[in-house]
Design a protein around this motif. Sequence first.
Motif, PDB file in Angstrom:
ATOM      1  N   LEU A  84       0.825  -1.199   0.000  1.00 46.72           N
ATOM      2  CA  LEU A  84       0.000   0.000   0.000  1.00 46.72           C
ATOM      3  C   LEU A  84       0.862   1.253   0.000  1.00 46.72           C
ATOM      4  CD1 LEU A  84      -3.152   0.227   0.226  1.00 46.72           C
ATOM      5  CD2 LEU A  84      -2.767   0.993   2.551  1.00 46.72           C
ATOM      6  N   VAL A  85       1.907   1.244   0.817  1.00 44.47           N
ATOM      7  CA  VAL A  85       2.825   2.384   0.852  1.00 44.47           C
ATOM      8  C   VAL A  85       3.423   2.600  -0.527  1.00 44.47           C
ATOM      9  CG1 VAL A  85       5.077   3.156   1.716  1.00 44.47           C
ATOM     10  CG2 VAL A  85       3.389   2.229   3.303  1.00 44.47           C
ATOM     11  N   PHE A  86       3.834   1.504  -1.180  1.00 42.85           N
ATOM     12  CA  PHE A  86       4.445   1.590  -2.497  1.00 42.85           C
ATOM     13  C   PHE A  86       3.457   2.142  -3.532  1.00 42.85           C
ATOM     14  CE2 PHE A  86       5.775  -0.193  -6.576  1.00 42.85           C
ATOM     15  CZ  PHE A  86       7.077   0.276  -6.627  1.00 42.85           C
ATOM     16  N   LEU A  87       2.230   1.638  -3.487  1.00 48.30           N
ATOM     17  CA  LEU A  87       1.221   2.104  -4.438  1.00 48.30           C
ATOM     18  C   LEU A  87       0.885   3.574  -4.215  1.00 48.30           C
ATOM     19  CD1 LEU A  87      -1.245  -0.911  -4.630  1.00 48.30           C
ATOM     20  CD2 LEU A  87       0.451  -0.172  -6.321  1.00 48.30           C
ATOM     21  N   PHE A  88       0.822   3.946  -2.982  1.00 43.30           N
ATOM     22  CA  PHE A  88       0.499   5.325  -2.617  1.00 43.30           C
ATOM     23  C   PHE A  88       1.587   6.254  -3.133  1.00 43.30           C
ATOM     24  CE2 PHE A  88       0.211   8.639   0.804  1.00 43.30           C
ATOM     25  CZ  PHE A  88      -1.049   9.090   0.476  1.00 43.30           C
ATOM     26  N   TYR A  89       2.835   5.850  -2.906  1.00 38.66           N
ATOM     27  CA  TYR A  89       3.999   6.611  -3.351  1.00 38.66           C
ATOM     28  C   TYR A  89       3.956   6.768  -4.872  1.00 38.66           C
ATOM     29  CZ  TYR A  89       9.097   7.338  -4.091  1.00 38.66           C
ATOM     30  OH  TYR A  89      10.338   7.792  -4.454  1.00 38.66           O
ATOM     31  N   THR A  90       3.666   5.677  -5.572  1.00 37.31           N
ATOM     32  CA  THR A  90       3.613   5.712  -7.030  1.00 37.31           C
ATOM     33  C   THR A  90       2.481   6.616  -7.516  1.00 37.31           C
ATOM     34  OG1 THR A  90       4.404   3.444  -6.984  1.00 37.31           O
ATOM     35  CG2 THR A  90       3.579   4.250  -9.090  1.00 37.31           C
ATOM     36  N   SER A  91       1.325   6.489  -6.873  1.00 39.91           N
ATOM     37  CA  SER A  91       0.162   7.276  -7.312  1.00 39.91           C
ATOM     38  C   SER A  91       0.424   8.764  -7.185  1.00 39.91           C
ATOM     39  CB  SER A  91      -1.060   6.920  -6.455  1.00 39.91           C
ATOM     40  OG  SER A  91      -1.238   5.545  -6.430  1.00 39.91           O
ATOM     41  N   ILE A  92       0.978   9.164  -6.057  1.00 38.47           N
ATOM     42  CA  ILE A  92       1.218  10.589  -5.858  1.00 38.47           C
ATOM     43  C   ILE A  92       2.208  11.092  -6.884  1.00 38.47           C
ATOM     44  CG2 ILE A  92       2.173  12.263  -4.241  1.00 38.47           C
ATOM     45  CD1 ILE A  92       0.745  11.010  -2.111  1.00 38.47           C
ATOM     46  N   ASN A  93       3.200  10.281  -7.175  1.00 33.93           N
ATOM     47  CA  ASN A  93       4.161  10.700  -8.191  1.00 33.93           C
ATOM     48  C   ASN A  93       3.525  10.782  -9.566  1.00 33.93           C
ATOM     49  OD1 ASN A  93       6.471  11.195  -6.671  1.00 33.93           O
ATOM     50  ND2 ASN A  93       6.917   9.008  -6.505  1.00 33.93           N
ATOM     51  N   VAL A  94       2.607   9.875  -9.863  1.00 27.99           N
ATOM     52  CA  VAL A  94       1.898   9.931 -11.145  1.00 27.99           C
ATOM     53  C   VAL A  94       1.097  11.232 -11.236  1.00 27.99           C
ATOM     54  CG1 VAL A  94      -0.016   8.933 -12.443  1.00 27.99           C
ATOM     55  CG2 VAL A  94       1.823   7.455 -11.578  1.00 27.99           C
ATOM     56  N   ILE A  95       0.441  11.583 -10.143  1.00 26.55           N
ATOM     57  CA  ILE A  95      -0.352  12.820 -10.145  1.00 26.55           C
ATOM     58  C   ILE A  95       0.536  14.034 -10.400  1.00 26.55           C
ATOM     59  CG2 ILE A  95      -1.712  14.361  -8.666  1.00 26.55           C
ATOM     60  CD1 ILE A  95      -2.773  11.745  -7.298  1.00 26.55           C
ATOM     61  N   PHE A  96       1.624  14.129  -9.628  1.00 30.77           N
ATOM     62  CA  PHE A  96       2.484  15.298  -9.808  1.00 30.77           C
ATOM     63  C   PHE A  96       3.207  15.263 -11.158  1.00 30.77           C
ATOM     64  CE2 PHE A  96       1.825  16.107  -5.311  1.00 30.77           C
ATOM     65  CZ  PHE A  96       1.731  17.491  -5.318  1.00 30.77           C
ATOM     66  N   ALA A  97       3.585  14.060 -11.594  1.00 28.21           N
ATOM     67  CA  ALA A  97       4.225  13.944 -12.904  1.00 28.21           C
ATOM     68  C   ALA A  97       3.293  14.486 -13.985  1.00 28.21           C
ATOM     69  CB  ALA A  97       4.596  12.490 -13.185  1.00 28.21           C
ATOM     70  N   SER A  98       2.002  14.178 -13.850  1.00 27.49           N
ATOM     71  CA  SER A  98       1.029  14.667 -14.828  1.00 27.49           C
ATOM     72  C   SER A  98       0.999  16.187 -14.841  1.00 27.49           C
ATOM     73  CB  SER A  98      -0.364  14.123 -14.490  1.00 27.49           C
ATOM     74  OG  SER A  98      -0.317  12.721 -14.383  1.00 27.49           O
ATOM     75  N   ILE A  99       1.061  16.770 -13.655  1.00 26.16           N
ATOM     76  CA  ILE A  99       1.030  18.233 -13.584  1.00 26.16           C
ATOM     77  C   ILE A  99       2.265  18.819 -14.268  1.00 26.16           C
ATOM     78  CG2 ILE A  99       1.034  20.216 -12.019  1.00 26.16           C
ATOM     79  CD1 ILE A  99      -0.499  18.450 -10.014  1.00 26.16           C
ATOM     80  N   TYR A 100       3.435  18.280 -13.927  1.00 29.46           N
ATOM     81  CA  TYR A 100       4.660  18.783 -14.560  1.00 29.46           C
ATOM     82  C   TYR A 100       4.601  18.566 -16.076  1.00 29.46           C
ATOM     83  CZ  TYR A 100       6.666  18.902  -9.852  1.00 29.46           C
ATOM     84  OH  TYR A 100       6.912  19.167  -8.548  1.00 29.46           O
ATOM     85  N   PHE A 101       4.056  17.428 -16.473  1.00 30.51           N
ATOM     86  CA  PHE A 101       3.989  17.086 -17.898  1.00 30.51           C
ATOM     87  C   PHE A 101       3.079  18.054 -18.639  1.00 30.51           C
ATOM     88  CE2 PHE A 101       2.069  14.603 -21.378  1.00 30.51           C
ATOM     89  CZ  PHE A 101       3.218  14.255 -22.071  1.00 30.51           C
ATOM     90  N   ILE A 102       1.921  18.311 -18.035  1.00 27.24           N
ATOM     91  CA  ILE A 102       0.977  19.226 -18.662  1.00 27.24           C
ATOM     92  C   ILE A 102       1.579  20.623 -18.747  1.00 27.24           C
ATOM     93  CG2 ILE A 102      -1.237  20.401 -18.262  1.00 27.24           C
ATOM     94  CD1 ILE A 102      -2.166  17.612 -17.083  1.00 27.24           C
ATOM     95  N   ASN A 103       2.281  21.007 -17.679  1.00 29.24           N
ATOM     96  CA  ASN A 103       2.942  22.315 -17.633  1.00 29.24           C
ATOM     97  C   ASN A 103       4.065  22.403 -18.662  1.00 29.24           C
ATOM     98  OD1 ASN A 103       3.459  24.930 -16.385  1.00 29.24           O
ATOM     99  ND2 ASN A 103       5.335  23.986 -15.607  1.00 29.24           N
ATOM    100  N   GLY A 104       4.549  21.255 -19.133  1.00 27.94           N
ATOM    101  CA  GLY A 104       5.627  21.256 -20.122  1.00 27.94           C
ATOM    102  C   GLY A 104       6.959  20.895 -19.498  1.00 27.94           C
ATOM    103  N   VAL A 105       7.571  19.813 -19.970  1.00 28.80           N
ATOM    104  CA  VAL A 105       8.824  19.375 -19.352  1.00 28.80           C
ATOM    105  C   VAL A 105       9.959  20.327 -19.677  1.00 28.80           C
ATOM    106  CG1 VAL A 105       8.328  16.919 -19.094  1.00 28.80           C
ATOM    107  CG2 VAL A 105       9.183  17.789 -21.282  1.00 28.80           C
TER     108      VAL A 105
END
Lengths: 327, 327, 327, 327
Positions: B66-87
């Motif tokens: 669960l800790v691992f999945l949670f860690y991954t999910s949060i990173n996916v969310i923030f990665a999406s934000i950075y990605f949308i903002n433009g790498v």
Amino acid sequence: MSKHFKNPKEGNIDNSGFGTNSAEEGGRLTNKDGTTNLRKTGMPVWDRISIYHTLIRMQRGPFLLLVFLFYTSINVIFASIYFINGVEHLIGNDGSQQPWRQFMDAFFFSAQTLTTVGYGHVAPTGMAANTVAAVESLIGILIFALVTGLFYGRFARPRAYLIFSDNVLVAPYKNGRAVMFRVATYKNNHLTDVSAQVTIAMHIIDDGKQVTRFYPLPLEISNVNSLALSWTVVHHLNEKSPLYGFTKQEILDARFELIISMKAFDDHFSNTVLQRTSYTYRELLYGERFLPMFHKADNGDYTILELDKINDHEAALVQEPEINTFA
Amino acid sequence: MSKHFKNPKEGNIDNSGFGTNSAEEGGRLTNKDGTTNLRKTGMPVWDRISIYHTLIRMQRGPFLLLVFLFYTSINVIFASIYFINGVEHLIGNDGSQQPWRQFMDAFFFSAQTLTTVGYGHVAPTGMAANTVAAVESLIGILIFALVTGLFYGRFARPRAYLIFSDNVLVAPYKNGRAVMFRVATYKNNHLTDVSAQVTIAMHIIDDGKQVTRFYPLPLEISNVNSLALSWTVVHHLNEKSPLYGFTKQEILDARFELIISMKAFDDHFSNTVLQRTSYTYRELLYGERFLPMFHKADNGDYTILELDKINDHEAALVQEPEINTFA
Amino acid sequence: MSKHFKNPKEGNIDNSGFGTNSAEEGGRLTNKDGTTNLRKTGMPVWDRISIYHTLIRMQRGPFLLLVFLFYTSINVIFASIYFINGVEHLIGNDGSQQPWRQFMDAFFFSAQTLTTVGYGHVAPTGMAANTVAAVESLIGILIFALVTGLFYGRFARPRAYLIFSDNVLVAPYKNGRAVMFRVATYKNNHLTDVSAQVTIAMHIIDDGKQVTRFYPLPLEISNVNSLALSWTVVHHLNEKSPLYGFTKQEILDARFELIISMKAFDDHFSNTVLQRTSYTYRELLYGERFLPMFHKADNGDYTILELDKINDHEAALVQEPEINTFA
Amino acid sequence: MSKHFKNPKEGNIDNSGFGTNSAEEGGRLTNKDGTTNLRKTGMPVWDRISIYHTLIRMQRGPFLLLVFLFYTSINVIFASIYFINGVEHLIGNDGSQQPWRQFMDAFFFSAQTLTTVGYGHVAPTGMAANTVAAVESLIGILIFALVTGLFYGRFARPRAYLIFSDNVLVAPYKNGRAVMFRVATYKNNHLTDVSAQVTIAMHIIDDGKQVTRFYPLPLEISNVNSLALSWTVVHHLNEKSPLYGFTKQEILDARFELIISMKAFDDHFSNTVLQRTSYTYRELLYGERFLPMFHKADNGDYTILELDKINDHEAALVQEPEINTFA
């Protein structure tokens, strides 16, 4: 009303922590959520506030907002210092000449220092900037010790997670009457060594002055080993009760307040948990009894506790006291 | 069966936290691991779940997953934000034009920010990316406060580490009979002020209806100063026992359940620890007694406690009650 | 010896947590430091060990060494992974072709990731290295949650900080005799609600077999509000004592052991603290009494407690029991 | 004075933790802030000091200064090591040849490593510098575990937050006299299960020697469920009191000290809290009574507790004991 009570002082205990002139009808002593209906004056606000209590007790939304504002403010303060010192001492900044861009560079560098992320694409150079950064990272560690301690402390704070029935009932009990309310845990927590304490506050006319008297209500069972299902807490209206001999109307007219305190041990919190609530005479229903709120599962393997039935009750004939010897 | 009991209501206490109609034969009230055999309904799942209790109680494997999945999910969310903002606002990224490579760059940058590693070979630039990164590092600190708090809290949670004998025995005792089970600590922990509480749940026919009654079982010794070796908890089947006068067959036929609760102080946890278990009539052995499970070391310097002997028992003649005055 | 004791079974309680055949003369039940003189067998070592208890109880030196070895091992493991993956994926490495230098580069990068320092002069590139680094920083946070939790837990573990007199004395007391030992806190801690519990273990010949019996020793005062100075714990050798009527020689010959348990509240730890110790008959001095260990300061303003005087005693004539009615 | 007391030894308990020769008039046993007026000698300072207690108890200013000095010292130590090893192994340093600039480079790099900020614009290179940096970041994590643990521990330490009236009064009570003081919580904390314990220390001439005797003072109410408003703790000067029959002048002359201990449960700290204080005979006012310190709000909805009125009192005629049978 007090004429019915054999001796208004007998059995009266003033160990409720409230006093005789503390409240009147209408002014509840204990709120429904267990807090006391009380304000303190006579000392500066700062001395009267325990920051720990305030932050532990605060709602989640305001708490998170406060953390965010606090984080922003500290960064603004340090950004100002770096800005005044000159952003040329933050190597890697984007070289903009616009003050607000310089300030934002300083702000984000501050945030990276405070959280100890420290990317380093912007980094301090020179004595002043390096000293401020070294101090800021120390302060960051100390501040986040408080923030994370409180954040986890709020999450893991021992709580009883009890629901109480909305009403207190007067129901038939052992050829007589009893005052009853019902309580259950509503989460997947398990309480052991659960004890209940009920104090009645009665607003009585004594020597022409209205005073508030407190009496402990003896309970049929005041302690259960384990609160697995629901528990109906019962105060028998027998000769030991301060309400003994009251007629239905007298009970309905009595402007009393029941102050309830439940204490238990939760072995997942490894701690004592406590929950308080109160009932006023307005929340009393006369001649009702609780219906069962749990039943066996169809396959007989376990028991189902129906939390939405905690208030379920039905009318039940209550025998009035035959002779009111105090009238 | 109830005919043998002088008065099925006498001594009956309903302070077990279970009710009279809570279970039947077959439906165990308390599971072997001490949890209650109970489900709650009538409130939304979310309100019925204490996240703290769930996460503290969860097995180690699922918790780490669960800790691992949670860690991954949060990173996916923030990665999406950075990605949308433009790498392109993450300087130091490898300049790939492939979207998934860009997303992975954002993902790893997010992980470095959340954990506050912050290598800085990739770093945010511009208002938007910097702001998101500043917020993410704050969120990372808060989230890891919960994760590490729970991780250590699970590790250091006060537990009693008790093993119980598999069976409860009826053995000869003081010219009569006694119900006995055995308990010991199996780790290098040391419990002081240990107390045992035993409640018997009996499914009895009362007024033609099957009800469950609860009686506390008086123990010969209910408290030991220090649980160094094993402790045989003994309930004497004398006139104070709800099973007094039962014949062997009647005891074997009685569909009872013993609910055991042990409480102690562990001075390494500096806390009270609690462990619960239960025995049903199916786990009772009649006419057996425990064999010693500890002996002196050969050199006489210390005592050896053999944990694998906790169940060792031998046949022992139990004297049946001579006159059954209630038959 | 047992002939002098009116009834060796009378007053005997087996609630010490030890059993009748648990030890013999020479084999101490409780060690001087309060641990029990006991080994457990019959379960795999791993199941018998509580990691928490072991690490909390360990000496400081070995604990720090263990932390260091653990830190090194984890870095070796991750360094191996980075090394196998190819150090070319750690940009910023010094480009050496020597495998051991490459391995050390990977090792130091691992350490920077695990501790979340993340300088970034070496940084991961590519999916594999980045993924391992993201996992390692998560693992680092979890592992350091345990390490720092234990480190602070060891530092802040509630302890009583009590010193006991080396010997237990038989001194004159109230026209008779009493067994006495002395206890004090030796640090700047302050204990309140201090209680003492003394159990005597006596190795007695019963039916030709040597057995160990346990008796609680009644104390003149078993609880003090606050342990400010020293406390002489006194067991009067009167008719309630299992040693009543013993002559000097019989006491000296009695192969007993006193098991001492002290419990108190420390409001700086906000917790209950507990300390245990024991005295054997070899540590008994007959006909001695304690000398005062505190005096008023010269200026009369405060009291001085002299910790080095805790063992100070002088000879004192003890009146032998006149008639030994049990001989 | 002792002539008035029926039997100076009767009722005397020496369970205060102080001894008979521990103090004299002038030398207070317990200070106003609840600490004991005591010094310990006879062991090396280091053994007599609990670092935990010292750091938890220290004022905030000195504590923060100590943290700052400690942080600086450790950085100086590590800076020295990097400096001796050669700052050329810290790549990214500003290349200055001045030793003090090189040392400061090393110092700031150390600070960035210890706090795990790790910007990386300065980074270690080579075995030696990398090894020291890897060790330093581990040490940093361990040290900040203690610092942040103590920082949060000080912030969240369970405290009672009680104010006491400055004086103890002798007031008229139930056709007689009583000794009274008043206590209230002054923060937004809420205490439940509050108990008070009062011990009187009296300096008495016994056999020509001045000794200190301790008596527990029985209280009219020694426990309140909940300390919502103020609590006037009352010791009735009846025949159970060690001051029974004392005239006004004898009470004023009696060189006594009242040692007060309050214990309660705070459900926000989820812990027991404790506060101690003392009154000497110099703080006694004879023939005064407390005025109410709370009243109903104008709108009748809540109660106002006026903390600045805790000392408010007015003259009240106290009836002297008629016959002094012990004179």
